[in-house]
Write a protein that holds these residues in place. Structure first.
Motif, short mmCIF file in Angstrom:
data_model
loop_
_atom_site.label_atom_id
_atom_site.label_comp_id
_atom_site.label_asym_id
_atom_site.label_seq_id
_atom_site.Cartn_x
_atom_site.Cartn_y
_atom_site.Cartn_z
N ASP A 163 47.02 42.24 44.21
CA ASP A 163 46.51 41.21 45.72
C ASP A 163 47.15 39.73 45.37
O ASP A 163 48.07 39.72 44.56
N GLY A 208 45.60 37.05 44.41
CA GLY A 208 44.84 36.36 43.31
C GLY A 208 43.40 36.06 43.88
O GLY A 208 42.65 35.31 43.19
N ILE A 209 42.98 36.62 45.36
CA ILE A 209 41.81 36.44 45.58
C ILE A 209 41.30 37.89 45.69
O ILE A 209 41.84 38.38 46.56
N GLN A 210 39.97 37.81 45.34
CA GLN A 210 39.23 39.34 45.56
C GLN A 210 38.02 38.93 46.25
O GLN A 210 36.89 38.85 45.64
N PRO A 211 38.00 39.01 47.50
CA PRO A 211 36.73 38.28 48.29
C PRO A 211 35.36 39.36 47.87
O PRO A 211 35.75 40.77 47.81
N ASP A 212 34.56 38.58 47.73
CA ASP A 212 33.03 39.65 47.48
C ASP A 212 32.62 39.73 48.85
O ASP A 212 31.83 38.79 49.40
N ASP A 220 40.22 38.18 52.79
CA ASP A 220 41.04 36.93 52.31
C ASP A 220 42.12 36.27 52.83
O ASP A 220 42.98 35.50 52.32
N GLU A 267 37.88 45.37 43.90
CA GLU A 267 39.40 45.07 43.53
C GLU A 267 40.12 46.03 44.11
O GLU A 267 41.37 45.65 44.47
N TRP A 327 39.81 44.86 52.11
CA TRP A 327 38.94 43.86 52.59
C TRP A 327 38.77 43.89 54.09
O TRP A 327 38.91 42.56 54.55
#
Ligand code: MTE
Ligand code: MO
Length: 225
Positions: A59, A61-65, A142, A172, A192
């Motif tokens: 990714d 560097g961001i794994q949006p929740d 993201d 992830e 995402w």
């Protein structure tokens, strides 16, 4: 010297070279190998790829929740029926299950991934894209985007997936929901997923603007532009 003198630069020499090249090609393709696994492997693993057994994570560097209760999928652009689905709406749509291989441009491949979700064809039936909608753009939570041609989206194994191997997609790996475009390198499979846009113009996405090929056929090694 005449053409057919037999010396290496002559006609016979060239025929020999041609024969050797064709033999090497046949060998590389595993055509005459009777051990079925080897020839099957040659047809299944694209050039330059290596098989892995564990699924890597890639990714920006961001794994949006994105909690399922807040997740929404918006399908818009040149369509007769624009829709916004909640996670429950999405789960109530006709479901598909496909098995496919992953080929990542960074050279790993993972065979036999079982996906559950809503097929691209089901989505097309529901939203009815217009004839001018030649391109499909994925937009993610993201900020990631990626583009494919409509014909690629229409392939029967393309799926907007909520589960992998019978379990909900982990954050992830792009949960709650990601796109899976098995025939292309995996950067085309947006994690995402937030929006699917049907467009008359192509819109190169994040990696396509940063040096990757606009198409992504692993059999043609369409890696970098
Ligand atoms: N939203 C989003 N989708 C994405 C990415 C990303 O950074 N953001 N990376 C892409 C790339 S380059 C790859 S190889 C795959 C990796 O998926 P995985 O982490 O589940 O293996 O997701 C693709 N989809
Ligand atoms: Mo990638």
């Amino acid at each position: 010297m005449s053409e057919d003198s037999g010396e290496s630069g002559g006609l016979i020499g060239r025929i020999k070279e041609k024969l050797i090249r064709s033999k090497q090609k046949t060998a590389a393709e595993g055509r005459h190998i009777t051990g079925r696994t080897d020839s099957a492997h040659a047809r299944r693993l694209p050039p330059g790829q290596n098989l892995v057994k564990k699924w890597p994570v890639l990714d920006l560097g961001i794994q949006p929740d994105v909690p399922k209760a807040e997740w929404k999928l918006h399908v818009h652009g040149l369509v007769a029926n624009q829709v916004t689905w909640s996670f429950d709406d999405f789960m109530a749509l006709p479901q598909s299950r496909f098995k496919s291989d992953i080929h990542c441009v960074t050279t790993w491949s993972l065979y036999d991934n079982r996906w559950d979700g809503v097929s691209a064809r089901t989505i097309m039936d529901l939203v009815q894209p217009s004839a001018e909608a030649r391109h499909v753009i994925f937009h993610s939570y993201d900020g990631y985007t990626t583009n494919i041609r409509r014909e690629v989206f229409e392939e029967p194994d393309v799926i907007v997936a909520h589960s992998w191997e019978g379990k909900p997609l982990t954050r992830e790996h792009g949960g709650p929901v990601r796109a899976v475009v098995p025939q292309w390198y995996f950067w085309k499979s947006a994690k995402w997923l937030q929006k699917i846009e049907f467009s008359d113009v192509d819109k190169p996405g994040f990696w396509e603007q940063n040096g990757y090929h606009n198409e992504a056929d692993p059999w043609k090694e369409e890696r970098y532009s």
